[in-house]
Design an enzyme around this catalytic site. Structure first.
Site, PDB file in Angstrom:
ATOM      1  N   GLY A 150     -26.303  51.471 -39.421  1.00  0.00           N
ATOM      2  CA  GLY A 150     -26.575  52.673 -40.206  1.00  0.00           C
ATOM      3  C   GLY A 150     -25.270  53.331 -40.608  1.00  0.00           C
TER       4      GLY A 150
ATOM      5  N   GLY B  42     -23.954  55.123 -42.872  1.00  0.00           N
ATOM      6  CA  GLY B  42     -23.873  56.190 -43.862  1.00  0.00           C
ATOM      7  C   GLY B  42     -22.627  57.000 -43.596  1.00  0.00           C
ATOM      8  N   ALA B  43     -22.656  58.281 -43.952  1.00  0.00           N
ATOM      9  CA  ALA B  43     -21.464  59.108 -43.785  1.00  0.00           C
ATOM     10  C   ALA B  43     -21.075  59.216 -42.314  1.00  0.00           C
ATOM     11  CB  ALA B  43     -21.709  60.494 -44.385  1.00  0.00           C
TER      12      ALA B  43
ATOM     13  N   GLY C 179     -22.049  57.378 -39.573  1.00  0.00           N
ATOM     14  CA  GLY C 179     -21.686  56.105 -38.949  1.00  0.00           C
ATOM     15  C   GLY C 179     -20.346  55.597 -39.444  1.00  0.00           C
TER      16      GLY C 179
ATOM     17  N   ASN D 161     -30.096  62.528 -35.229  1.00  0.00           N
ATOM     18  CA  ASN D 161     -30.612  63.887 -35.058  1.00  0.00           C
ATOM     19  C   ASN D 161     -32.030  63.876 -34.525  1.00  0.00           C
ATOM     20  OD1 ASN D 161     -28.600  65.719 -35.939  1.00  0.00           O
ATOM     21  ND2 ASN D 161     -28.982  65.141 -38.072  1.00  0.00           N
TER      22      ASN D 161
ATOM     23  N   LYS E 112     -28.612  71.275 -29.646  1.00  0.00           N
ATOM     24  CA  LYS E 112     -28.326  70.882 -31.036  1.00  0.00           C
ATOM     25  C   LYS E 112     -29.447  71.331 -31.963  1.00  0.00           C
ATOM     26  CE  LYS E 112     -26.094  68.553 -34.315  1.00  0.00           C
ATOM     27  NZ  LYS E 112     -26.495  67.236 -34.805  1.00  0.00           N
TER      28      LYS E 112
ATOM     29  N   ASN F  16     -31.267  73.408 -41.010  1.00  0.00           N
ATOM     30  CA  ASN F  16     -31.866  72.359 -41.833  1.00  0.00           C
ATOM     31  C   ASN F  16     -33.219  72.825 -42.365  1.00  0.00           C
ATOM     32  OD1 ASN F  16     -29.884  71.045 -40.018  1.00  0.00           O
ATOM     33  ND2 ASN F  16     -30.551  69.175 -41.015  1.00  0.00           N
TER      34      ASN F  16
ATOM     35  N   SER G 148     -27.794  68.124 -43.885  1.00  0.00           N
ATOM     36  CA  SER G 148     -28.204  66.772 -44.294  1.00  0.00           C
ATOM     37  C   SER G 148     -29.637  66.762 -44.829  1.00  0.00           C
ATOM     38  CB  SER G 148     -28.096  65.819 -43.111  1.00  0.00           C
ATOM     39  OG  SER G 148     -28.913  66.266 -42.034  1.00  0.00           O
TER      40      SER G 148
END
Lengths: 317, 317
Positions: A11, A13-14, A16, A106, A187, A195, A265
Site C-alpha cells: 500500500g 500511497g503517500a 507508505g 487508520n 488517535k 476527518n 485524508s
C-alpha cells in the site's frame, strides 16, 4: 543498531511511500508494492519533499505483485482501511515464519483482522500523526509532523523494542506505546472530529473547524465521547491504563491549531469520490461504544452522516 | 357559519394551493398569487387529487402580483421559510386595517417576523400536518393526513375562534392550539428528525428512518432534545403549558409508521437543488436551545450537517 532488514511496503500511497522511503534511506532493503505510481517510480524514482528534509530514492525496488517480493522480515502495511478485505491476499506472500507486520492504518480493529489469519504475536500497530499528501505520480509531500506511535498487539515490551529498533537509524520520530489499544483510541480523538466534520461539513479544512467556536465545541464534545468509549473499551479489555482525556484533547487542539488549512485524508477521499475509511474510523468505535453502554450521541449521528456521504450516488449526482 | 371571506393565498405551492383550494371549495373568495403555475392554472384550472376527495377549481382567481389582489380579510401565507425575507413585500399589498394573516409555514420564529411590521394582534400560525406534493403545473397530490393546527400569536381565544370559523365549512380538519408556541415545538418534533435525517442520510425516505432500529433511536433522541428545548422556551415565555414529550413522540412515530416511503419537503428541496428550510427548522430551534442552556448535541450536529447540505456547491459538484 539493528542489522539491515528486508521490508515490504504494502500500500505505497503517500504514507507508505514516505515511511518506507525513510527506512530505505536508513539503509534497509525496502520493497514497495505499487499500483498507480509503479511506472513513474521505475522511471524517475521516488521523490519526497519533506519538512524533515527532502530525499530521493533514485532506484527503489518496486513490485506490482506481492509474490515478486516474497517473505520479508517486516511488512509495513499502509493500505487504506477500506481495502482491509484485500489485505490478507496482498500481505500473505510476504509472510514467512518470522515475519512481523506493522499495521500502519487508520481506525480500530484492523490489527485483529491480521491476527485472525497469522496470530497476534507478530502484529504491531503504527499510528502516523502526520500531514502528508500525494503529489504527482512518484512524488510525496510531507507537510507537517510525522511521528509514528508504535505498539504491539499483545503489548509485549520485548516485541515493541524490536519494532522500535527497526526505526532507530531513520529520521522518523518513533514513540513506543505501552498500550496499543489506548494509542488507537487517542488517535481517534483526532480522526473522529477532524476527518468527520471536514466531510460532514461538505468539505471544510481543519482551520475552519478549530476557528469556529461552535464547531470547535462540537469537535471537543466528539473527542469526549471518544475518550469515554475508549476508556470503557480499555476497562473491558482488562487494561490498567486509561486515556487522560483533558491532556489528549488539549494536545489535539494544539496540534491542529498549528496545521492551517489542512485537508484530512478522508476529506481528500471524499473530494475525489473515493471510498472513505468510515467503518474503521467511525462505525467500529461506535459499535464498541454501543456494546459497552457508552452514550455517544454525536458519534452516532456523525457516523450516520459519514455513511451517507460514503454513498457514491447521492440524489444530486 | 362565517360569511364568505376574501382571502389571498401568498405562495401557492402544493400546500398553499391545496388549502386555498379547500377554502374556495367552501365558498370563500380566494385569490392565488402564483408564479410557476400561473399559466397552467389560467389555462386548465387547479386540479387536486386528494385522499379527502379530488376537486377542481375550473376558474380560480390567480394573480402574478399581490398588488392585483389588494387588501383582503385573510392572508394565507404559505411561502417557503427560505423566502421569509420576501414575505413582507409579497404580503403587504394585501393587508388593510382589518386583515388577518395565517402564517402557514414550517419552523420557528416566522410569525414574529410578520408581527415586526404589522403587529402581533393579527398574526396566526398554521401548522399543516400533511403529506402533499406538487404534480405537473396546476396539479397537487394530497397523499395523506391534512389537518391544520391553528394558533394565535398572542393566544387570544376570541381571535382563535375567528380563525377556526374561517375553515368551518371546509373539508379541512382544523385543530385549535391554545398555545401557538407549544404547537410550533410539537411540529418540530416531526420536522427535525424526519426532514433532517432524510437529507443528512443523503436522501432517504421516512420508512427508512422508522424502519432502521438505530435511526429510529436517533430520531427519538432528536425529538427528546426538541421537547426539552421547547419546554424551556415555553417556560422562558412564561407559558403555563408544557409539551407532553412521551405522548407527542409516540404520536409522531405512529403517524410516520403509516406514511410509507414519504419524502419530506426538505428532501424534495435537497433532491431538486433548491434551498432548504434550515434556518427556521433547525438553526432557530438550536439557537433557542443554546440560549436557554439546553443540551442538544444531536440537534447541534444535525444543524451543522444541514447547513452544509444546503450549500449548493459541494466539493463533488
Amino acid at each position: 543498531m539493528t542489522s539491515p532488514q528486508r521490508i515490504a511496503v504494502i500500500g505505497a500511497g503517500a504514507v507508505g511511500s514516505y515511511y518506507g522511503g525513510r527506512l530505505a534511506e536508513a539503509g534497509h532493503d525496502v520493497h514497495f508494492l505499487m499500483r498507480r505510481d509503479y511506472e513513474a517510480v521505475r522511471a524517475r524514482g521516488l521523490r519526497v519533499a519533506s519538512v524533515d528534509g527532502d530525499f530521493v530514492l533514485t532506484n527503489p525496488t518496486v513490485a506490482r505483485a506481492s509474490e515478486e517480493m516474497g517473505p520479508v522480515d517486516w511488512v509495513l502495511c499502509a493500505l487504506k482501511a477500506t481495502s482491509i478485505d484485500e489485505a490478507e491476499r496482498l500481505v500473505r506472500p510476504c509472510v514467512g515464519p518470522n515475519t512481523r507486520i506493522i499495521v500502519l492504518m487508520n481506525g480500530l480493529g484492523l490489527e485483529e483482522r491480521f491476527a485472525d489469519w497469522c496470530g497476534p504475536a507478530r502484529i504491531f500497530g503504527g499510528l502516523a500523526f502526520t500531514c502528508i499528501n500525494r503529489g504527482d505520480p512518484g512524488e510525496v509531500h510531507h507537510l507537517r509532523y510525522g511521528a509514528i506511535t508504535l505498539g504491539h498487539l499483545q503489548d509485549d515490551p520485548r516485541e515493541l523494542d524490536a519494532a522500535l529498533a527497526l526505526w532507530a537509524e531513520s529520521k522518523v520520530q518513533i514513540n513506543g506505546a505501552p498500550s496499543l489499544l489506548r494509542a488507537r483510541w487517542e488517535k481517534l480523538c483526532w480522526n473522529v472530529p477532524f476527518n468527520g466534520l471536514a466531510v460532514a461539513g461538505g468539505g471544510i479544512t481543519t482551520d475552519k473547524i478549530v476557528g469556529d467556536p461552535d464547531l470547535r465545541d462540537v469537535a471537543r464534545l466528539l473527542m469526549e465521547e471518544v475518550v469515554a468509549a475508549g476508556n470503557a473499551d480499555l476497562a473491558a479489555h482488562s487494561e490498567a491504563t486509561r486515556i487522560d482525556g483533558e491532556a489528549v484533547i488539549s494536545r489535539m487542539f494544539e496540534l491542529t491549531d498549528a496545521m492551517g488549512a489542512y485537508r484530512p485524508s478522508t476529506l481528500i477521499d471524499f473530494t475525489e469520490g473515493r471510498p472513505m475509511e468510515v467503518d474503521a474510523m467511525f462505525a467500529e468505535p461506535l459499535r464498541r461504544a454501543q456494546a459497552l453502554g457508552v452514550d455517544a450521541p454525536r458519534l452516532t449521528l456523525l457516523t450516520f452522516v459519514m455513511d451517507a456521504r460514503n454513498q457514491p450516488l447521492g440524489p444530486r449526482a
